[in-house]
Write an enzyme that holds these catalytic residues in place. Structure first.
Site, mmCIF file in Angstrom:
data_model
loop_
_atom_site.group_PDB
_atom_site.id
_atom_site.type_symbol
_atom_site.label_atom_id
_atom_site.label_comp_id
_atom_site.label_asym_id
_atom_site.label_seq_id
_atom_site.Cartn_x
_atom_site.Cartn_y
_atom_site.Cartn_z
ATOM 1 N N CYS A 180 -5.354 0.209 -1.777
ATOM 2 C CA CYS A 180 -4.479 -0.873 -2.104
ATOM 3 C C CYS A 180 -5.568 -2.081 -2.110
ATOM 4 O O CYS A 180 -4.918 -3.078 -2.989
ATOM 5 C CB CYS A 180 -3.464 -1.234 -1.218
ATOM 6 S SG CYS A 180 -3.890 -1.840 0.382
ATOM 7 N N CYS A 232 0.688 -1.424 0.032
ATOM 8 C CA CYS A 232 -0.091 0.163 -0.019
ATOM 9 C C CYS A 232 0.798 1.246 0.251
ATOM 10 O O CYS A 232 1.611 1.325 0.746
ATOM 11 C CB CYS A 232 -0.745 0.060 1.261
ATOM 12 S SG CYS A 232 -2.172 1.252 1.190
#
Length: 515
Positions: free
Chosen positions: A69, A39
């Protein structure tokens, strides 16, 4: 798979190491959100995070999936690899909707265990109960369909198992803080209009207006050329169509025929186009495609085992993303394996094509026109009682196939544990170690299956200065465990530097073998 400590997880998080993508999830206690290790968000402090092996476990502990993400799009987690076989089967049945139509008690009955025992081992290995896993999975699958498919919200609510659009909207808002339609705002919506990369009106990659579309992302590295070459060399006439960047075949699910086209895109993703009336099969087809092309293999962890092996190290460097080809259907693969004994790949393909043309169910012309696909592989019941000698088989080989047909025609046989399937196949005269290992490798997805007696593997070993006999190669292969199926692919690749097929492969277990 070796368990990852929290300290290793945090180190990987700091490095944004994509080799850990899908292997753990980071839950941030201060925000209530969980993320993949890749992420791009600001890295939280160590004391503010917890780590979970699955997205379902993080959701069950009250954390919401990150919208940046997208944990639902992560490559398949390796958390279930190597755990109790009952848990693996339970997860797969839940994925197929076992708890949407039945209870945990019903699921336990199918697995042959008590409901209390199932709940205990399921939580031990996954961190959540079966119901929590099913609930979280339903939300994650719905989110994936919203972003990665072209289905309507009503269709997604039905396919994901919510029962009604209102229930779907409420559940998504509770879990994500937004209604489902919010996820498509600002996205590049998948274009369902016709497209053609080659200009050929009937090319299988042509997308039609009513096609359902789903995108999948393999864990990298992924060698698409090798695996497409492997399937291309084994494509059964009338059943499959395989080009430079696509794989297509027909299917029949829930009493409805369909056509599946997998397009391998330049960005590394796979776009699945489904054509037919059954719109509820999209997720099941997606799961089959993931297994067919082995999309979730953690190649960094696997090839690390081969890094210092003199026989495999250079092969891994040349093709770091080799996968183990799976199968569409276990019965089809069992028949292919027997047909491939002691003959070339081309000869086995010809024999299989004759079975398909003579006994396979024809697909509607309007569904498959121009693709070269005409039939499905016949079900066991459709082949029972037929003499297969006229397609070009010896009497012994035809009898072996008949025994395989009778075995798979048994009720629920294909739903049995892999060890039980192998044990019963081993009793058939004409099926020896090579066939069993090849079936385990492709049909059961056993990462440690290794057909040491295969002529192609032995030749590659000899050319590389390794063992020259099956017995010695079997001994040497111990150092490759538990990834010997991948070692087999690398040895095969040594003979075929440019693509995934070889006339030397699948030529062992003569017709007198058997246990």
């Amino acid at each position: 798979m070796e368990q990852i400590s929290d300290d290793i997880c945090y180190t990987a998080l700091l490095a944004r190491d994509n080799r850990f993508d899908g292997r753990f999830y980071t839950a941030v206690k201060t925000t209530g959100i969980f993320c993949r290790p890749i992420c791009p968000a600001v890295t939280p402090k160590r004391q503010n995070v917890e780590f979970y092996p699955t997205a379902e476990a993080a959701m069950a502990h009250g954390f919401r999936p990150c919208l940046r993400c997208r944990p639902e799009a992560a490559p398949g987690s390796a958390a279930a690899a190597g755990v109790h076989a009952t848990v693996r089967r339970a997860v797969r049945l839940i994925e197929d909707g076992a708890l949407s139509t039945g209870s945990v008690e019903d699921l336990a009955d199918r697995l042959g265990v008590g409901a209390r025992h199932l709940r205990r081992i399921f939580k031990d290995h996954t961190g959540v109960s079966p119901q929590e896993h099913a609930r979280a999975r339903r939300l994650l699958r719905a989110r994936q369909l919203i972003v990665d498919s072209n289905l309507s919200m009503t269709e997604i609510a039905d396919i994901a198992g919510f029962g009604s659009l209102r229930r779907f909207n409420d559940a998504m808002k509770d879990a994500y803080g937004h209604t489902p339609t919010a996820f498509r705002r600002g996205l590049r919506v998948i274009d369902a209009s016709p497209s053609d990369h080659t200009g050929n009106l009937y090319n299988p990659t042509t997308r039609q207006k009513d096609d359902m579309v789903l995108r999948l992302k393999p864990r990298q590295p992924f060698d698409r050329d090798f695996i497409l070459g492997f399937f291309r060399d084994r494509a059964i006439p009338g059943l499959e169509a395989i080009g430079e960047d696509y794989y297509a075949r027909g299917f029949y699910l829930d009493n409805a025929p369909g056509l599946m086209i997998c397009r391998f895109e330049k960005d590394g993703s796979i776009e699945i186009c489904l054509r037919g009336e059954d719109r509820g099969s999209l997720l099941e087809i997606g799961g089959r495609v993931r297994r067919l092309f082995d999309l979730d293999a953690d190649m960094s962890a696997i090839t690390a085992v081969f890094a210092n092996d003199p026989l495999l190290a250079q092969l891994v460097q040349r093709r770091p993303g080799l996968r183990v080809p799976g199968c569409w259907d276990r019965f089809e693969l069992a028949m292919r394996a027997v047909l491939g004994q002691q003959v070339s790949v081309a000869a086995a393909r010809t024999l299989a094509g004759r079975i398909v043309a003579r006994y396979g169910r024809a697909l509607p012309d309007e569904l498959v026109a121009g693709t070269g696909i005409t039939h499905l592989f016949p079900e066991p019941a459709a082949l029972q009682g037929h003499d297969l000698i006229p397609i070009g088989l010896t009497r012994r080989r035809a009898q072996t196939l008949s025994d395989v047909i009778d075995l798979f025609a048994a009720t629920d046989f294909r739903d049995q544990p892999g060890s039980d399937i192998l044990a019963q196949m081993a009793k058939i005269k004409g099926i020896g170690p090579w066939t069993l290992n090849y079936f385990a490798l492709r049909g059961l997805g056993d990462p440690d299956a290794f057909p040491a007696a295969d002529l192609g593997i032995l030749k590659a070993s000899q050319n590389g200065g390794g063992p020259t006999t099956a017995k010695d190669l079997e001994k040497h292969s111990v150092v490759w465990r538990p990834w010997r199926a991948y070692a087999a692919q690398y040895l095969w690749s040594a003979l075929i530097p440019d693509h995934g097929g070889s006339d030397l492969i699948e030529k062992e277990d003569n017709h007198e073998n058997g246990n």
